[in-house]
Design an enzyme around this catalytic site. Sequence first.
Site, PDB file in Angstrom:
ATOM      1  N   GLU A  82       5.139   7.452  -0.570  1.00 51.10           N
ATOM      2  CA  GLU A  82       4.196   6.340  -0.979  1.00 51.10           C
ATOM      3  C   GLU A  82       4.404   6.483  -2.722  1.00 51.10           C
ATOM      4  O   GLU A  82       4.624   5.455  -3.268  1.00 51.10           O
ATOM      5  CB  GLU A  82       2.883   6.484  -0.740  1.00 51.10           C
ATOM      6  CG  GLU A  82       1.969   5.523  -1.491  1.00 51.10           C
ATOM      7  CD  GLU A  82       2.309   4.093  -0.964  1.00 51.10           C
ATOM      8  OE1 GLU A  82       2.923   3.707  -0.285  1.00 51.10           O
ATOM      9  OE2 GLU A  82       1.607   3.063  -1.478  1.00 51.10           O
ATOM     10  N   ASN A  95       6.326 -22.807   5.402  1.00 47.63           N
ATOM     11  CA  ASN A  95       6.298 -21.277   5.101  1.00 47.63           C
ATOM     12  C   ASN A  95       7.156 -21.032   6.640  1.00 47.63           C
ATOM     13  O   ASN A  95       6.639 -21.329   7.555  1.00 47.63           O
ATOM     14  CB  ASN A  95       4.985 -20.563   5.037  1.00 47.63           C
ATOM     15  CG  ASN A  95       4.406 -20.547   3.628  1.00 47.63           C
ATOM     16  OD1 ASN A  95       5.065 -21.319   2.805  1.00 47.63           O
ATOM     17  ND2 ASN A  95       3.343 -20.085   3.576  1.00 47.63           N
ATOM     18  N   GLY A  96       7.918 -19.916   6.432  1.00 45.26           N
ATOM     19  CA  GLY A  96       8.566 -19.276   7.545  1.00 45.26           C
ATOM     20  C   GLY A  96      10.125 -19.633   7.574  1.00 45.26           C
ATOM     21  O   GLY A  96      10.668 -19.891   6.650  1.00 45.26           O
ATOM     22  N   HIS A 132      18.962  20.107   1.229  1.00 43.17           N
ATOM     23  CA  HIS A 132      20.178  19.374   2.062  1.00 43.17           C
ATOM     24  C   HIS A 132      20.690  18.385   1.592  1.00 43.17           C
ATOM     25  O   HIS A 132      21.051  17.544   2.358  1.00 43.17           O
ATOM     26  CB  HIS A 132      19.205  19.025   3.591  1.00 43.17           C
ATOM     27  CG  HIS A 132      18.817  20.650   4.247  1.00 43.17           C
ATOM     28  ND1 HIS A 132      19.770  21.214   4.784  1.00 43.17           N
ATOM     29  CD2 HIS A 132      17.635  20.810   4.348  1.00 43.17           C
ATOM     30  CE1 HIS A 132      18.749  22.525   5.250  1.00 43.17           C
ATOM     31  NE2 HIS A 132      17.646  22.296   5.119  1.00 43.17           N
ATOM     32  N   LYS A 155       3.794 -10.275  -1.286  1.00 48.68           N
ATOM     33  CA  LYS A 155       2.714  -9.779  -0.996  1.00 48.68           C
ATOM     34  C   LYS A 155       2.611  -9.506   0.542  1.00 48.68           C
ATOM     35  O   LYS A 155       2.187  -8.460   1.040  1.00 48.68           O
ATOM     36  CB  LYS A 155       1.325 -10.332  -1.594  1.00 48.68           C
ATOM     37  CG  LYS A 155       0.092  -9.611  -1.207  1.00 48.68           C
ATOM     38  CD  LYS A 155       0.137  -8.166  -1.669  1.00 48.68           C
ATOM     39  CE  LYS A 155      -0.991  -7.359  -1.383  1.00 48.68           C
ATOM     40  NZ  LYS A 155      -1.015  -5.871  -1.489  1.00 48.68           N
ATOM     41  N   LYS A 186       6.053   3.161  -4.893  1.00 47.31           N
ATOM     42  CA  LYS A 186       5.137   2.532  -5.722  1.00 47.31           C
ATOM     43  C   LYS A 186       5.988   2.592  -7.111  1.00 47.31           C
ATOM     44  O   LYS A 186       6.098   1.497  -7.805  1.00 47.31           O
ATOM     45  CB  LYS A 186       3.827   3.465  -6.319  1.00 47.31           C
ATOM     46  CG  LYS A 186       2.875   3.220  -5.261  1.00 47.31           C
ATOM     47  CD  LYS A 186       2.126   1.800  -5.158  1.00 47.31           C
ATOM     48  CE  LYS A 186       2.598   1.148  -4.153  1.00 47.31           C
ATOM     49  NZ  LYS A 186       2.400   1.181  -2.777  1.00 47.31           N
ATOM     50  N   ARG A 202       1.217 -13.726  -4.042  1.00 52.90           N
ATOM     51  CA  ARG A 202       2.298 -13.386  -2.849  1.00 52.90           C
ATOM     52  C   ARG A 202       3.341 -13.168  -3.244  1.00 52.90           C
ATOM     53  O   ARG A 202       4.232 -12.843  -2.261  1.00 52.90           O
ATOM     54  CB  ARG A 202       2.096 -14.773  -1.883  1.00 52.90           C
ATOM     55  CG  ARG A 202       0.611 -14.873  -1.490  1.00 52.90           C
ATOM     56  CD  ARG A 202       0.468 -16.196  -0.837  1.00 52.90           C
ATOM     57  NE  ARG A 202       1.392 -16.476   0.514  1.00 52.90           N
ATOM     58  CZ  ARG A 202       0.936 -16.276   1.684  1.00 52.90           C
ATOM     59  NH1 ARG A 202      -0.514 -16.071   1.840  1.00 52.90           N
ATOM     60  NH2 ARG A 202       1.492 -16.397   2.876  1.00 52.90           N
ATOM     61  N   TRP A 204       9.519 -18.638  -1.865  1.00 53.80           N
ATOM     62  CA  TRP A 204      10.025 -17.290  -1.944  1.00 53.80           C
ATOM     63  C   TRP A 204      11.492 -17.430  -1.228  1.00 53.80           C
ATOM     64  O   TRP A 204      11.544 -17.590   0.045  1.00 53.80           O
ATOM     65  CB  TRP A 204       9.179 -16.005  -1.271  1.00 53.80           C
ATOM     66  CG  TRP A 204       9.754 -14.835  -1.496  1.00 53.80           C
ATOM     67  CD1 TRP A 204       9.571 -13.725  -2.630  1.00 53.80           C
ATOM     68  CD2 TRP A 204      10.554 -13.992  -0.484  1.00 53.80           C
ATOM     69  NE1 TRP A 204      10.093 -12.838  -2.364  1.00 53.80           N
ATOM     70  CE2 TRP A 204      10.357 -12.689  -1.255  1.00 53.80           C
ATOM     71  CE3 TRP A 204      11.101 -14.408   0.381  1.00 53.80           C
ATOM     72  CZ2 TRP A 204      11.467 -11.838  -0.579  1.00 53.80           C
ATOM     73  CZ3 TRP A 204      11.831 -13.274   1.266  1.00 53.80           C
ATOM     74  CH2 TRP A 204      11.940 -11.972   0.734  1.00 53.80           C
ATOM     75  N   GLU A 214       9.044   0.154  -6.863  1.00 53.84           N
ATOM     76  CA  GLU A 214       8.664  -1.293  -6.627  1.00 53.84           C
ATOM     77  C   GLU A 214       8.067  -1.933  -7.804  1.00 53.84           C
ATOM     78  O   GLU A 214       8.511  -3.084  -8.054  1.00 53.84           O
ATOM     79  CB  GLU A 214       7.230  -1.240  -5.921  1.00 53.84           C
ATOM     80  CG  GLU A 214       7.502  -1.514  -4.457  1.00 53.84           C
ATOM     81  CD  GLU A 214       6.112  -1.367  -3.697  1.00 53.84           C
ATOM     82  OE1 GLU A 214       5.825  -2.505  -2.919  1.00 53.84           O
ATOM     83  OE2 GLU A 214       5.235  -0.810  -4.086  1.00 53.84           O
ATOM     84  N   CYS A 248       5.977 -17.250   0.604  1.00 53.89           N
ATOM     85  CA  CYS A 248       5.851 -18.644   0.181  1.00 53.89           C
ATOM     86  C   CYS A 248       4.178 -18.827   0.554  1.00 53.89           C
ATOM     87  O   CYS A 248       3.515 -18.299   1.258  1.00 53.89           O
ATOM     88  CB  CYS A 248       6.725 -19.358   1.102  1.00 53.89           C
ATOM     89  SG  CYS A 248       8.409 -19.432   1.127  1.00 53.89           S
TER      90      CYS A 248
HETATM   91  C1  F6R Z   1       4.048  -1.831  -0.827  1.00 55.38           C
HETATM   92  C2  F6R Z   1       3.660  -2.945  -0.189  1.00 55.38           C
HETATM   93  C3  F6R Z   1       4.296  -3.244   1.199  1.00 55.38           C
HETATM   94  C4  F6R Z   1       3.358  -3.440   2.588  1.00 55.38           C
HETATM   95  C5  F6R Z   1       4.243  -3.811   3.612  1.00 55.38           C
HETATM   96  C6  F6R Z   1       3.459  -4.112   4.760  1.00 55.38           C
HETATM   97  O1  F6R Z   1       3.389  -1.900  -1.877  1.00 55.38           O
HETATM   98  O2  F6R Z   1       2.644  -3.542  -0.459  1.00 55.38           O
HETATM   99  O3  F6R Z   1       5.300  -2.179   1.450  1.00 55.38           O
HETATM  100  O4  F6R Z   1       2.657  -2.408   2.730  1.00 55.38           O
HETATM  101  O5  F6R Z   1       5.044  -5.164   3.272  1.00 55.38           O
HETATM  102  O6  F6R Z   1       2.393  -4.770   4.597  1.00 55.38           O
HETATM  103  P1  F6R Z   1       1.060  -5.038   5.425  1.00 55.38           P
HETATM  104  O7  F6R Z   1       0.161  -4.082   5.198  1.00 55.38           O
HETATM  105  O8  F6R Z   1       0.212  -6.399   4.963  1.00 55.38           O
HETATM  106  O9  F6R Z   1       1.628  -5.456   6.874  1.00 55.38           O
END
Ligand code: F6R
Length: 612
Positions: free
Chosen positions: A485, A100-101, A508, A607, A489, A27, A74, A492, A2
């Site tokens: 990773e 927010n929250g 396994h 985000k 990516k 975000r 959100w 996502e 949010c």
């Molecule tokens: C993946 C991504 C998320 C963040 C995670 C932690 O592309 O961006 O997995 O890495 O939400 O976020 P931060 O680093 O802001 O604590």
Amino acid sequence: MCGIVAYVGDRTAYPILIKGLQRLEYRGYDSAGIALFNGEGARVYKCKGKVKDLQALVRDKEVGGSIGMGHTRWATHGEPSDANAHPHASMHGTFHVVHNGIIENHVHLRSELARRGYAFRSETDTEVLANLIEDVYREQGVSAELAVRLALTRVVGAYGLVILCEDEPGRLIAARKGSPLVIGVGEGEYFLASDAMPIIEYTDRVIYMNDEEVAVITPDALDLKDLYNDVKTPEIKTIKLSIENVDKGEFAHFMLKEIHEQPFSVTDTFRGRVAAGGDKIVLGGILDVMPRLVEARRVIIVACGTSWHAALVGEYLFEKYARVPVEVEYASEFRYRDPIVDEGDLVIAISQSGETADTLAAIRRVKGTGATRLGICNVAGSSVSRETDAGVYTRAGIEIGVASTKAFTSQITVLAMMAFLLGSKRRTLPADEYRELVTGLTRVPEMIAGVLEQEAKIKEIAHLYKDAPNALFLGRGILFPVALEGALKLKEISYIHAEGYPAAEMKHGPIALVDERMPVFALATSDHLYEKTAGNIQEVKARGGKVIAIATRGNEEIRGLADQVIEIPPCHEALSPLLAVIPLQLFAYHVAVARGCNVDQPRNLAKSVTVE
Ligand code: F6R
């Protein structure tokens, strides 16, 4: 997650709010709304969908007023819908709230308020809060500000709030606990937002609110108190972000821009911290605690998502070069365990945003244990950076694409510098190897630039596999976290199911999935585990799988093994994650574009994950 933006001053609030909401789109959100005040009551417009849907809704409507608040939601409590979008009004319409929250005791508060005659139009916890404030206000006959403070003492959970009381027009009330709120200070005007993005084009002077603070803001004054009526002195800071940093420039998406920025962002991460001759690393943010770091008996790294993958790379680096045992923990699990932590421990929180609720809670969990708490964050002034004993900023620059890219490589760069520095101070890393590693690190940016030049080829490979239902990413040693990773990516932003595995673990279980429709990425650089990984590639090929190898330039043998090969330049094994991840980022990006996905705002993702 949010987003909040609000304005109080003498300009028309509407364009400021709309632009602010657009700046917060990165975000992640599913509905948007605004409330505008012109002294004669509030006009509230809100809807499910994007900011452009909100703009369409208000077309031809009255949008005057120099006080206002906006929100991108959100969904947490209740589906994305017009009714659940913010702002929320209290039942009698006295209060308007954006939030927010999460209010954790909302069920209990809702039934208590219902018994007292309150009705609800939405399923949200925020509407409960609006009614709670109104109930206190009406029952106790106090000011709006006191009603907010009294109501908040009854709330369990997290909030960043902006509130307007119709009986007291001309002012906004803001409150924070656990969910960030920034106040931008102008001349005869104030801006409020959940992060600095909507503010930077108006002012560089900001106040970061602290937990349990309540601010009453008029165009000319800001009164700051804590929940219990103690007056607080606002601390005005200058932020360095400029509006150019938040433009896509020539790139189609922020994610692509950020992938291409990595030669520069990694340079910014080590600039001024690594001496040219390779014989010295200076990390100013941890100088004061250096003796405690050198003496540490154990390192615990807490993080989420991509930052957690960076932490796993850190584990290899700290154990190999500083010879200190490392545990990498999901912050969300660590916070609810009963971890054994004492003054011999060094607890590092890694977070791009510095606001991730679980990471923040994990660092709070070990407060008072005597452990030294460090933060590795990208956002200056963020909660993690303020709640740790010391830390190192990653300096990657603002990251807007929801899928993290440059933050990851900058986090690894910081971890590498810390590991090499500690190794040198603990005398576990010989001077010549230390110099070799540090010099190698300074060459990484030009090598990343070289990998980026292969984008056209990576795009072609992405088009070959864009319709695959599944993908597997295999790596060993320090490249295993890179496999994780790469899979993250891809899933996502393209919504292809992908998994990362230690290459040897494939036998396994996951090998059962391998067939001719399954692309398997093999991180097969020329390191001490290369022969083993090459063996795993053969196992995949023997079962008809398609293999895309990330290999070191000069390795001719791999061409006979893999279906496609993407080369990275020869480099020190310790630094290879910084190069090997680049093709995986580009692959995910081009697959997502080819599938018509919204790369910068993938569905359901946020985000900055400020709720647990
Ligand atoms: C993946 C991504 C998320 C963040 C995670 C932690 O592309 O961006 O997995 O890495 O939400 O976020 P931060 O680093 O802001 O604590």
